[in-house]
Design a protein around this motif. Structure first.
Motif, PDB file in Angstrom:
ATOM      1  N   LEU A 147      -6.166  -0.889  -2.898  1.00  0.00           N
ATOM      2  CA  LEU A 147      -6.506  -0.508  -1.530  1.00  0.00           C
ATOM      3  C   LEU A 147      -7.871  -1.110  -1.206  1.00  0.00           C
ATOM      4  CD1 LEU A 147      -5.236   3.167  -1.626  1.00  0.00           C
ATOM      5  CD2 LEU A 147      -4.049   1.106  -0.923  1.00  0.00           C
ATOM      6  N   ASN A 180       3.833   1.430  -1.215  1.00  0.00           N
ATOM      7  CA  ASN A 180       4.427   1.554  -2.541  1.00  0.00           C
ATOM      8  C   ASN A 180       3.460   2.233  -3.505  1.00  0.00           C
ATOM      9  OD1 ASN A 180       6.827   0.417  -1.839  1.00  0.00           O
ATOM     10  ND2 ASN A 180       6.351  -1.614  -2.610  1.00  0.00           N
ATOM     11  N   VAL A 181       2.177   1.879  -3.411  1.00  0.00           N
ATOM     12  CA  VAL A 181       1.174   2.538  -4.251  1.00  0.00           C
ATOM     13  C   VAL A 181       1.214   4.037  -3.997  1.00  0.00           C
ATOM     14  CG1 VAL A 181      -1.296   2.823  -4.636  1.00  0.00           C
ATOM     15  CG2 VAL A 181      -0.330   0.535  -4.412  1.00  0.00           C
ATOM     16  N   LYS A 191       3.642   5.771  -2.871  1.00  0.00           N
ATOM     17  CA  LYS A 191       4.902   6.359  -3.351  1.00  0.00           C
ATOM     18  C   LYS A 191       4.882   6.542  -4.853  1.00  0.00           C
ATOM     19  CE  LYS A 191       8.134   4.597   0.081  1.00  0.00           C
ATOM     20  NZ  LYS A 191       9.035   3.445   0.232  1.00  0.00           N
ATOM     21  N   VAL A 192       4.410   5.507  -5.572  1.00  0.00           N
ATOM     22  CA  VAL A 192       4.415   5.601  -7.028  1.00  0.00           C
ATOM     23  C   VAL A 192       3.479   6.716  -7.488  1.00  0.00           C
ATOM     24  CG1 VAL A 192       3.748   4.409  -9.139  1.00  0.00           C
ATOM     25  CG2 VAL A 192       5.140   3.242  -7.457  1.00  0.00           C
ATOM     26  N   LEU A 193       2.360   6.897  -6.793  1.00  0.00           N
ATOM     27  CA  LEU A 193       1.435   7.968  -7.172  1.00  0.00           C
ATOM     28  C   LEU A 193       1.889   9.316  -6.631  1.00  0.00           C
ATOM     29  CD1 LEU A 193      -2.041   6.264  -6.687  1.00  0.00           C
ATOM     30  CD2 LEU A 193      -0.894   6.835  -8.819  1.00  0.00           C
ATOM     31  N   LYS A 194       2.965   9.300  -5.846  1.00  0.00           N
ATOM     32  CA  LYS A 194       3.482  10.529  -5.232  1.00  0.00           C
ATOM     33  C   LYS A 194       2.409  11.233  -4.405  1.00  0.00           C
ATOM     34  CE  LYS A 194       7.477  12.354  -7.615  1.00  0.00           C
ATOM     35  NZ  LYS A 194       7.909  13.253  -8.685  1.00  0.00           N
ATOM     36  N   LEU A 195       1.705  10.480  -3.599  1.00  0.00           N
ATOM     37  CA  LEU A 195       0.717  11.102  -2.724  1.00  0.00           C
ATOM     38  C   LEU A 195       1.449  11.968  -1.701  1.00  0.00           C
ATOM     39  CD1 LEU A 195      -1.784   8.200  -1.895  1.00  0.00           C
ATOM     40  CD2 LEU A 195      -1.896   9.884  -3.706  1.00  0.00           C
ATOM     41  N   SER A 196       0.852  13.106  -1.371  1.00  0.00           N
ATOM     42  CA  SER A 196       1.459  13.968  -0.362  1.00  0.00           C
ATOM     43  C   SER A 196       1.394  13.276   0.995  1.00  0.00           C
ATOM     44  CB  SER A 196       0.695  15.292  -0.301  1.00  0.00           C
ATOM     45  OG  SER A 196      -0.623  15.035   0.137  1.00  0.00           O
ATOM     46  N   SER A 207      -1.988  -5.031  -5.186  1.00  0.00           N
ATOM     47  CA  SER A 207      -1.885  -3.815  -4.376  1.00  0.00           C
ATOM     48  C   SER A 207      -3.020  -2.835  -4.592  1.00  0.00           C
ATOM     49  CB  SER A 207      -0.563  -3.099  -4.641  1.00  0.00           C
ATOM     50  OG  SER A 207       0.490  -3.936  -4.301  1.00  0.00           O
ATOM     51  N   PRO A 262      10.202   7.436  -7.070  1.00  0.00           N
ATOM     52  CA  PRO A 262       9.036   6.968  -7.820  1.00  0.00           C
ATOM     53  C   PRO A 262       8.281   8.146  -8.422  1.00  0.00           C
ATOM     54  CG  PRO A 262       9.032   6.078  -5.591  1.00  0.00           C
ATOM     55  CD  PRO A 262      10.106   7.104  -5.642  1.00  0.00           C
ATOM     56  N   SER A 263       7.589   7.866  -9.494  1.00  0.00           N
ATOM     57  CA  SER A 263       6.801   8.911 -10.119  1.00  0.00           C
ATOM     58  C   SER A 263       5.695   8.251 -10.927  1.00  0.00           C
ATOM     59  CB  SER A 263       7.698   9.746 -11.034  1.00  0.00           C
ATOM     60  OG  SER A 263       6.937  10.244 -12.110  1.00  0.00           O
ATOM     61  N   PRO A 264       4.537   8.902 -11.006  1.00  0.00           N
ATOM     62  CA  PRO A 264       3.433   8.307 -11.761  1.00  0.00           C
ATOM     63  C   PRO A 264       3.723   8.183 -13.249  1.00  0.00           C
ATOM     64  CG  PRO A 264       2.702  10.247 -10.524  1.00  0.00           C
ATOM     65  CD  PRO A 264       4.169  10.163 -10.355  1.00  0.00           C
ATOM     66  N   LEU A 297      11.425   2.885  -6.574  1.00  0.00           N
ATOM     67  CA  LEU A 297      11.141   2.498  -5.189  1.00  0.00           C
ATOM     68  C   LEU A 297      12.420   2.037  -4.483  1.00  0.00           C
ATOM     69  CD1 LEU A 297       7.788   0.585  -5.721  1.00  0.00           C
ATOM     70  CD2 LEU A 297       8.090   2.635  -4.343  1.00  0.00           C
ATOM     71  N   PHE A 310       1.750  -4.033  -9.616  1.00  0.00           N
ATOM     72  CA  PHE A 310       2.496  -4.823  -8.654  1.00  0.00           C
ATOM     73  C   PHE A 310       2.115  -6.293  -8.732  1.00  0.00           C
ATOM     74  CE2 PHE A 310       2.445  -0.543  -6.907  1.00  0.00           C
ATOM     75  CZ  PHE A 310       3.776  -0.360  -6.586  1.00  0.00           C
ATOM     76  N   TYR A 351       0.841  -1.196   0.000  1.00  0.00           N
ATOM     77  CA  TYR A 351       0.000   0.000   0.000  1.00  0.00           C
ATOM     78  C   TYR A 351       0.875   1.244   0.000  1.00  0.00           C
ATOM     79  CZ  TYR A 351      -3.555  -3.338   1.592  1.00  0.00           C
ATOM     80  OH  TYR A 351      -4.393  -4.404   1.716  1.00  0.00           O
ATOM     81  N   GLN A 411      -4.762  12.198  -8.614  1.00  0.00           N
ATOM     82  CA  GLN A 411      -3.417  12.568  -8.218  1.00  0.00           C
ATOM     83  C   GLN A 411      -2.587  13.055  -9.414  1.00  0.00           C
ATOM     84  OE1 GLN A 411      -2.560  12.861  -5.243  1.00  0.00           O
ATOM     85  NE2 GLN A 411      -0.389  13.285  -5.588  1.00  0.00           N
ATOM     86  N   ARG A 435      -5.624   1.010 -13.378  1.00  0.00           N
ATOM     87  CA  ARG A 435      -5.074   2.097 -12.571  1.00  0.00           C
ATOM     88  C   ARG A 435      -3.761   2.595 -13.171  1.00  0.00           C
ATOM     89  NH1 ARG A 435      -3.807   0.810  -6.418  1.00  0.00           N
ATOM     90  NH2 ARG A 435      -2.368  -0.623  -7.407  1.00  0.00           N
TER      91      ARG A 435
END
Ligand SMILES: Nc1ncnc2c1ncn2[C@@H]1O[C@H](COP(=O)(O)OP(=O)(O)O)[C@@H](O)[C@H]1O
Ligand SMILES: [Mg+2]
Lengths: 294, 303
Positions: B88, A198-199, A201-206, B86, B74-76, B56, B82, A196, B103, B149
């Protein structure tokens, strides 16, 4: 036995047997009231009532019922500050518990989050928490009185509405009941799956979004387990606090009735405390179960 | 300039002293729009490799560059599907995809964001399941949400980490076709990690084997010059298919195979001497110790 099982009687019958055995034991310990005819030293016939039993001061179930009845049939009656129906007392106790409990959650949950997020913070706080956790409410209360000795809120008529002892009561309930919420939240935060995160991080959530969209929902089931255990402790502490302050409530009533020698009502109070505790636990379990499945 | 370029990358886990090198000297370049499959043993370090591309994880040495820029975090723009989906679990299918869309495109209107989510859910055939929670879905459906996603963020490169590994053969086949179909629509670069050579042959332009660990490295890349759409029924007799498979397997079972480890240890042979049964076993209540040849100083031997 097969017949009993088949009709699910065992879930009804066995508790009844347990209850019966409990009442028998109570009867044996409390004994019976016997009226005996005797002749006194003047030769006159008199009737004496004697109580037989292992602990003759303990009221019998019958006596308990008789003495408790006025408090049960009019549960919300208010005859005086310390003479109210049992539910009126329960309500007073619950209000105090809820206030202290809310303070515990408001402090405990963020504390648990910080502990779960930071290893350094955990290392720094752990010894203190381990030492404070087992301290009894009886020990905390005097400290609360000292801490809040200057607290005094008065209403228009000069009557104190919230004094040092009220503050100390809330303090005691909060600090005793806080720990399960703290510990479980911390464990929950540490148990958030790396996937979770990692998700996030990849989406760059604040930071804030990661907290509210990922960490918090993932931790909720653990938090509610902690909240349930905390509520149990808060309810356990209330009796001690009311005894020490003499506040009206189930615990205060219990202590007053002990001092007044009416032991039957002590038993009424104990049973009430037990039943209310059970109900609170069941209610919290329902809330907890709702979050478990998520 | 290459689109994705990995040069001399190595990566290990653990503290110095008890450290094991998982990947060593990884070199890989991928062109824009290319579909590359990396095939390797489980535990070889495939997830580790993809985590370094996604940012990561950081490589211990070497460089990972996208359009000439070092990947630092990491970056979108590098979307990851995954290995274990993964998703939610407290968000519905729609909300899971929407979280990513909101996002990545914060400036879009709500209606446009919504449209984007719906478009990609439709692309993976999940429109009817939009309101469901992940636990109400089958493994294949969950994986499709995860793909949706990743796609909905319109990333430049898609990193798929064994996306179909946990699925049954039939679902796998359907999803393989689906992934290829989606890729053909807008030709976004895909790096697909898999442990199934045939999956690579059916989907990718190029297959690169990853040798067995520890210290895994990439083998020679094998181009799959087979026209699309590829027919999975031809897999077992078409010579072109067979040729590619042989090249990949030759490496994975040969030079890139599991290393046999040599351990040398001292053998100790038993050297207990026979007991003399004429002597009492215990002396003053103390049991005699067994006699060993290596401990005997003087040995009497009957000749
Ligand atoms: N966080 C970690 N800490 C220590 N060892 C790890 C960690 N992640 C993976 N490994 C080890 O690295 C090796 C490769 O792992 P991984 O990249 O997950 O392999 P694959 O995805 O190919 O199955 C495995 O031997 C695994 O035990
Ligand atoms: Mg893996």
């Amino acid at each position: 036995m097969a017949f009993i099982k088949r009709y699910k009687l065992d879930s009804l019958l066995l508790p009844l047997i347990g209850l019966g055995a409990f009442l028998m034991l109570w009867l044996v310990i409390a004994g019976r009231i016997e009226t005996r005819k005797a002749v006194d030293e003047f030769g006159d016939p008199v009737t004496k009532t004697v109580k037989t039993g292992i602990s003759p001061d303990l009221p019998t179930p019958g006596e308990t019922w008789k003495a408790s009845k006025p408090y049960l049939v009019e549960p919300f009656a208010k005859r005086g500050e310390l003479d109210q129906g049992i539910l009126a007392f329960t309500k007073l106790s619950l209000i105090l518990v809820m206030q202290g409990y809310l303070i515990a959650l408001l402090i405990g949950t963020p504390l648990g989050f910080f502990l779960g997020l930071s290893k350094a913070f955990t290392k720094a706080m752990d010894p203190i928490i381990q030492v404070l956790r087992p301290v009894s409410p009886l020990a905390w209360f005097p400290l609360g009185l000292v801490l809040f000795s200057s607290v005094k809120l008065m209403d228009g008529g000069g009557k104190t509405v919230f004094g040092a002892s009220d503050a100390a009561a809330l303090f005691t309930i909060a600090i005793c009941s806080m720990w399960p919420a703290v510990m479980n939240t911390a464990v929950g935060v540490r148990a958030v799956p790396q996937d979770y995160l990692n998700v996030a991080k990849v989406l760059k959530l604040s930071k804030a979004k990661t907290l509210f969209k990922v960490l918090l929902p993932a931790t909720l089931p653990y938090m509610f387990t902690g909240f349930r255990l905390s509520l149990g402790i808060a309810w356990l502490v209330i009796v001690a606090v009311e005894m020490l302050t003499g506040r009206p409530g189930v615990g205060g009533f219990l202590w007053q009735e002990y001092n007044a020698g009416s032991y039957s009502r002590i038993i009424l109070c104990i049973l009430t405390i037990g039943v209310v505790g059970l109900v609170l636990d069941r209610l919290m379990s329902l809330v907890e179960a709702r979050f478990k499945t998520a | 300039m290459e689109f994705l370029e990995i040069k001399g990358v190595s990566k290990g886990y653990g503290l110095p002293g008890s450290r094991t090198e998982v990947l060593r000297d990884i070199n890989l370049s991928v062109e824009e729009g290319e579909f590359v499959a990396i095939v390797g043993y489980s535990g070889a370090g495939k997830t580790t490799l993809i985590s370094m591309i996604s940012g990561l994880l950081k490589a211990d040495s070497g460089s990972v560059k996208l359009r000439g820029e070092e990947i630092m975090e990491p970056s979108p723009e590098r979307a990851v599907v995954f290995q274990n989906y993964s998703l939610l679990p407290w968000l519905t299918v729609f909300e899971n995809v929407a979280l990513a869309v909101e996002q990545v495109f914060p400036a879009w209107s709500q209606a446009k964001q919504r449209e984007q989510v719906e478009k990609y859910l439709a692309m993976v055939n999940l429109t009817p399941a939009a309101g469901k929670l992940p636990r109400e879905l089958s493994g294949g459906m969950r994986q499709r949400v995860s793909v949706a996603r990743a796609l909905a963020t319109e990333a430049k490169i898609l990193l798929l980490d064994e996306p179909l590994g946990a699925l049954d053969a039939l679902t796998r086949a359907t999803l393989q076709d689906e992934i290829v179909r989606i890729w053909e629509q807008d030709r976004r670069t895909i790096v697909l990690i898999t442990n199934d050579v045939d999956e690579g042959i059916l989907t990718a332009d190029r297959i690169i084997p990853l040798s067995a660990g520890p210290g895994a490295t990439l083998g020679p890349s094998v181009a799959v010059d087979i026209a699309r759409p590829r027919d999975r029924r031809a897999l077992n007799h078409d010579p072109a298919f067979k040729h590619v498979r042989k090249q990949v397997l030759d490496y994975l079972l040969g030079p890139g195979g599991r290393q046999k480890t040599l351990v040398s240890r001292k053998l100790s042979l038993p050297d207990l001497l026979p007991e003399n049964l004429n002597e009492p076993r215990t002396l003053f209540g103390v049991r005699r110790k067994p006699r060993r040849r290596s401990e005997e100083k003087l040995e009497t031997v009957e000749v």
